[in-house]
Design an enzyme around this catalytic site. Structure first.
Site, PDB file in Angstrom:
ATOM      1  N   TYR A  56      -2.976  27.935 -22.405  1.00  0.00           N
ATOM      2  CA  TYR A  56      -1.550  27.923 -22.773  1.00  0.00           C
ATOM      3  C   TYR A  56      -0.965  29.344 -22.704  1.00  0.00           C
ATOM      4  O   TYR A  56       0.114  29.566 -22.136  1.00  0.00           O
ATOM      5  CB  TYR A  56      -1.433  27.350 -24.184  1.00  0.00           C
ATOM      6  CG  TYR A  56      -0.031  27.163 -24.707  1.00  0.00           C
ATOM      7  CD1 TYR A  56       0.769  26.111 -24.264  1.00  0.00           C
ATOM      8  CD2 TYR A  56       0.493  28.015 -25.677  1.00  0.00           C
ATOM      9  CE1 TYR A  56       2.052  25.928 -24.772  1.00  0.00           C
ATOM     10  CE2 TYR A  56       1.764  27.843 -26.194  1.00  0.00           C
ATOM     11  CZ  TYR A  56       2.545  26.798 -25.740  1.00  0.00           C
ATOM     12  OH  TYR A  56       3.808  26.613 -26.247  1.00  0.00           O
ATOM     13  N   ASN A  73       7.165  14.128 -13.557  1.00  0.00           N
ATOM     14  CA  ASN A  73       6.140  15.040 -14.054  1.00  0.00           C
ATOM     15  C   ASN A  73       6.433  16.433 -13.503  1.00  0.00           C
ATOM     16  O   ASN A  73       6.569  16.606 -12.287  1.00  0.00           O
ATOM     17  CB  ASN A  73       4.757  14.551 -13.597  1.00  0.00           C
ATOM     18  CG  ASN A  73       3.652  15.260 -14.342  1.00  0.00           C
ATOM     19  OD1 ASN A  73       3.666  16.482 -14.478  1.00  0.00           O
ATOM     20  ND2 ASN A  73       2.720  14.488 -14.847  1.00  0.00           N
ATOM     21  N   SER A  90       6.557  31.403 -24.881  1.00  0.00           N
ATOM     22  CA  SER A  90       6.001  31.282 -26.233  1.00  0.00           C
ATOM     23  C   SER A  90       5.541  32.669 -26.645  1.00  0.00           C
ATOM     24  O   SER A  90       5.113  33.464 -25.794  1.00  0.00           O
ATOM     25  CB  SER A  90       4.805  30.335 -26.239  1.00  0.00           C
ATOM     26  OG  SER A  90       4.078  30.473 -27.453  1.00  0.00           O
ATOM     27  N   ARG A 123      12.346  14.843 -26.204  1.00  0.00           N
ATOM     28  CA  ARG A 123      11.925  15.080 -27.594  1.00  0.00           C
ATOM     29  C   ARG A 123      12.048  16.580 -27.898  1.00  0.00           C
ATOM     30  O   ARG A 123      12.262  17.392 -27.005  1.00  0.00           O
ATOM     31  CB  ARG A 123      10.447  14.677 -27.786  1.00  0.00           C
ATOM     32  CG  ARG A 123      10.199  13.216 -27.669  1.00  0.00           C
ATOM     33  CD  ARG A 123       8.739  12.858 -27.940  1.00  0.00           C
ATOM     34  NE  ARG A 123       7.840  13.206 -26.859  1.00  0.00           N
ATOM     35  CZ  ARG A 123       6.816  14.038 -26.966  1.00  0.00           C
ATOM     36  NH1 ARG A 123       6.556  14.620 -28.127  1.00  0.00           N
ATOM     37  NH2 ARG A 123       6.030  14.302 -25.937  1.00  0.00           N
ATOM     38  N   GLY A 133      11.747  17.971 -19.713  1.00  0.00           N
ATOM     39  CA  GLY A 133      11.180  17.647 -21.024  1.00  0.00           C
ATOM     40  C   GLY A 133      12.257  17.567 -22.090  1.00  0.00           C
ATOM     41  O   GLY A 133      12.155  18.176 -23.153  1.00  0.00           O
TER      42      GLY A 133
HETATM   43  P1  NAP Z   1       7.155  18.316 -27.589  1.00  0.00           P
HETATM   44  O1  NAP Z   1       7.862  17.953 -28.833  1.00  0.00           O
HETATM   45  O2  NAP Z   1       5.732  17.928 -27.407  1.00  0.00           O
HETATM   46  O3  NAP Z   1       8.021  17.780 -26.338  1.00  0.00           O
HETATM   47  C1  NAP Z   1       7.566  18.039 -25.039  1.00  0.00           C
HETATM   48  C2  NAP Z   1       8.576  17.560 -24.035  1.00  0.00           C
HETATM   49  O4  NAP Z   1       8.083  17.895 -22.727  1.00  0.00           O
HETATM   50  C3  NAP Z   1       8.764  16.067 -24.053  1.00  0.00           C
HETATM   51  O5  NAP Z   1      10.085  15.773 -23.679  1.00  0.00           O
HETATM   52  C4  NAP Z   1       7.776  15.599 -22.989  1.00  0.00           C
HETATM   53  O6  NAP Z   1       8.110  14.343 -22.374  1.00  0.00           O
HETATM   54  C5  NAP Z   1       7.932  16.699 -21.970  1.00  0.00           C
HETATM   55  N1  NAP Z   1       6.763  16.823 -21.109  1.00  0.00           N
HETATM   56  C6  NAP Z   1       5.476  16.999 -21.449  1.00  0.00           C
HETATM   57  N2  NAP Z   1       4.707  17.059 -20.362  1.00  0.00           N
HETATM   58  C7  NAP Z   1       5.527  16.885 -19.303  1.00  0.00           C
HETATM   59  C8  NAP Z   1       5.346  16.832 -17.892  1.00  0.00           C
HETATM   60  N3  NAP Z   1       4.137  16.957 -17.350  1.00  0.00           N
HETATM   61  N4  NAP Z   1       6.431  16.648 -17.114  1.00  0.00           N
HETATM   62  C9  NAP Z   1       7.669  16.514 -17.639  1.00  0.00           C
HETATM   63  N5  NAP Z   1       7.909  16.549 -18.957  1.00  0.00           N
HETATM   64  C10 NAP Z   1       6.854  16.730 -19.768  1.00  0.00           C
HETATM   65  O7  NAP Z   1       7.163  19.899 -27.373  1.00  0.00           O
HETATM   66  P2  NAP Z   1       8.141  21.028 -27.946  1.00  0.00           P
HETATM   67  O8  NAP Z   1       7.517  21.612 -29.143  1.00  0.00           O
HETATM   68  O9  NAP Z   1       9.536  20.545 -27.980  1.00  0.00           O
HETATM   69  O10 NAP Z   1       7.962  22.130 -26.786  1.00  0.00           O
HETATM   70  C11 NAP Z   1       8.927  22.309 -25.762  1.00  0.00           C
HETATM   71  C12 NAP Z   1       8.608  23.632 -25.073  1.00  0.00           C
HETATM   72  O11 NAP Z   1       8.639  24.687 -26.013  1.00  0.00           O
HETATM   73  C13 NAP Z   1       7.223  23.687 -24.426  1.00  0.00           C
HETATM   74  O12 NAP Z   1       7.272  24.387 -23.205  1.00  0.00           O
HETATM   75  C14 NAP Z   1       6.409  24.454 -25.442  1.00  0.00           C
HETATM   76  O13 NAP Z   1       5.299  25.106 -24.842  1.00  0.00           O
HETATM   77  C15 NAP Z   1       7.437  25.432 -25.958  1.00  0.00           C
HETATM   78  N6  NAP Z   1       7.107  25.994 -27.265  1.00  0.00           N
HETATM   79  C16 NAP Z   1       7.032  25.209 -28.369  1.00  0.00           C
HETATM   80  C17 NAP Z   1       6.708  25.793 -29.589  1.00  0.00           C
HETATM   81  C18 NAP Z   1       6.621  25.013 -30.871  1.00  0.00           C
HETATM   82  O14 NAP Z   1       6.227  25.601 -31.900  1.00  0.00           O
HETATM   83  N7  NAP Z   1       6.950  23.732 -30.897  1.00  0.00           N
HETATM   84  C19 NAP Z   1       6.440  27.164 -29.661  1.00  0.00           C
HETATM   85  C20 NAP Z   1       6.525  27.920 -28.502  1.00  0.00           C
HETATM   86  C21 NAP Z   1       6.870  27.320 -27.313  1.00  0.00           C
HETATM   87  P3  NAP Z   1       7.554  12.940 -22.996  1.00  0.00           P
HETATM   88  O15 NAP Z   1       8.398  12.694 -24.207  1.00  0.00           O
HETATM   89  O16 NAP Z   1       7.754  11.953 -21.922  1.00  0.00           O
HETATM   90  O17 NAP Z   1       6.114  13.190 -23.335  1.00  0.00           O
END
Ligand code: NAP
Length: 252
Positions: free
Chosen positions: A160, A68, A147, A20, A17
């Site tokens: 989640y 995926n 998280s 982004r 992932g």
């Molecule tokens: P995001 O901006 O939505 O980016 C998600 C990334 O994961 C993208 O690169 C997406 O690829 C990829 N992805 C989604 N589903 C996938 C799959 N089935 N297989 C492979 N890649 C996949 O999310 P983010 O906020 O950066 O979050 C990244 C991580 O941090 C996650 O595990 C999330 O739970 C964790 N997190 C985030 C927050 C927050 O506040 N943002 C807080 C706690 C934890 P595509 O671009 O192709 O969709």
């Protein structure tokens, strides 16, 4: 440790992932310190290509792979491709994650399955696939993206929270199993970070989150990448099985 060194020159990293958000910031942080980096993505091929261009501009080699995270066989293929290209793998960041929020009374089986398969099974898939190459390499660092919701729970996010709590138990078990091979595994548990995942939340929810965050603001992706950089580097060589909150104090 002979010197305090954050340099990753000569290291090979895979970030799931990485197209982004937090994953992209980690990819850029690692490559800025000299690592060659592979990223996976689910759908955003053009965003992933852009990340590769940015990494190349920093002088590092990079590749992106559509995969995926829930696909067990594809995880093995991805690890094989990385090892074929660069000969080894030193760092794995299991970052890919999704939300499919809903109160339990309304949550569908599909919402539950998608989140568990992407966020939790995905971590099993890649951590298992990377174990042999890392053993051969006589060491490695695995960073699993948790998280604070996995530590505190959150109404509307039972799927989640279960995935993020589950990966803590997985990481601690993995750390115990592979410590003798010099493979470390840790969890980074972000609070509220500004990305596409959180910009779908409405203003009222966001204000509420800020109110319960002692530092009084959202975090940014670089603040998560900085901790991953530490865990990937030799500076953290005596840390394994740990959960590091990066949440502005939200879960104190
Ligand atoms: P995001 O901006 O939505 O980016 C998600 C990334 O994961 C993208 O690169 C997406 O690829 C990829 N992805 C989604 N589903 C996938 C799959 N089935 N297989 C492979 N890649 C996949 O999310 P983010 O906020 O950066 O979050 C990244 C991580 O941090 C996650 O595990 C999330 O739970 C964790 N997190 C985030 C927050 C927050 O506040 N943002 C807080 C706690 C934890 P595509 O671009 O192709 O969709």
């Amino acid at each position: 440790m002979s010197e305090y060194n954050l340099d990753l020159t000569g290291k090979i990293a895979l970030i799931t992932g990485g197209s982004r958000g937090i994953g992209k910031a980690i990819a850029l942080a690692f490559s800025s310190k000299g690592a060659n980096v592979a990223i996976t993505y689910a759908n955003s091929s053009s965003s992933a290509e852009q990340v590769i261009e940015e990494i190349n501009k920093q002088g590092s080699d990079a590749m992106c792979l559509q995969a995926n995270s829930s696909d067990f066989n594809r995880a093995n293929e991805v690890i094989d491709e990385v090892v074929q290209k660069w000969g080894k793998i030193d760092i794995l960041v299991n970052n890919a994650g999704i939300t499919r929020d809903g109160l339990i009374l309304r949550m569908s089986e599909d919402q539950w399955d998608q989140v568990i398969e992407t966020n939790l099974k995905g971590i099993f898939n890649y951590s298992k696939a990377v174990a042999r190459p890392m053993m051969k390499n006589r060491g490695g660092s695995i960073i699993n993206m948790g998280s604070i919701v996995g530590l505190t729970g959150n109404a509307g996010q039972s799927n989640y929270a279960a995935s993020k709590a589950g990966l803590v138990g997985f990481t601690k078990s993995y750390a115990k199993e592979l410590a003798s091979r010099n493979i470390r595994a840790n969890v980074v548990a972000p609070g509220y970070i500004l990305t596409d995942m959180t910009n779908i939340l409405d203003e009222k929810v966001l204000e509420g989150i800020k109110e319960v965050t002692p530092l009084g603001r959202a975090g940014n992706v670089e603040e998560i990448a900085a901790v991953c950089l530490f865990l990937a580097s030799d500076l953290s060589s005596y840390i394994t099985g740990e959960v590091i909150r990066v949440d502005g104090g939200m879960a104190i």
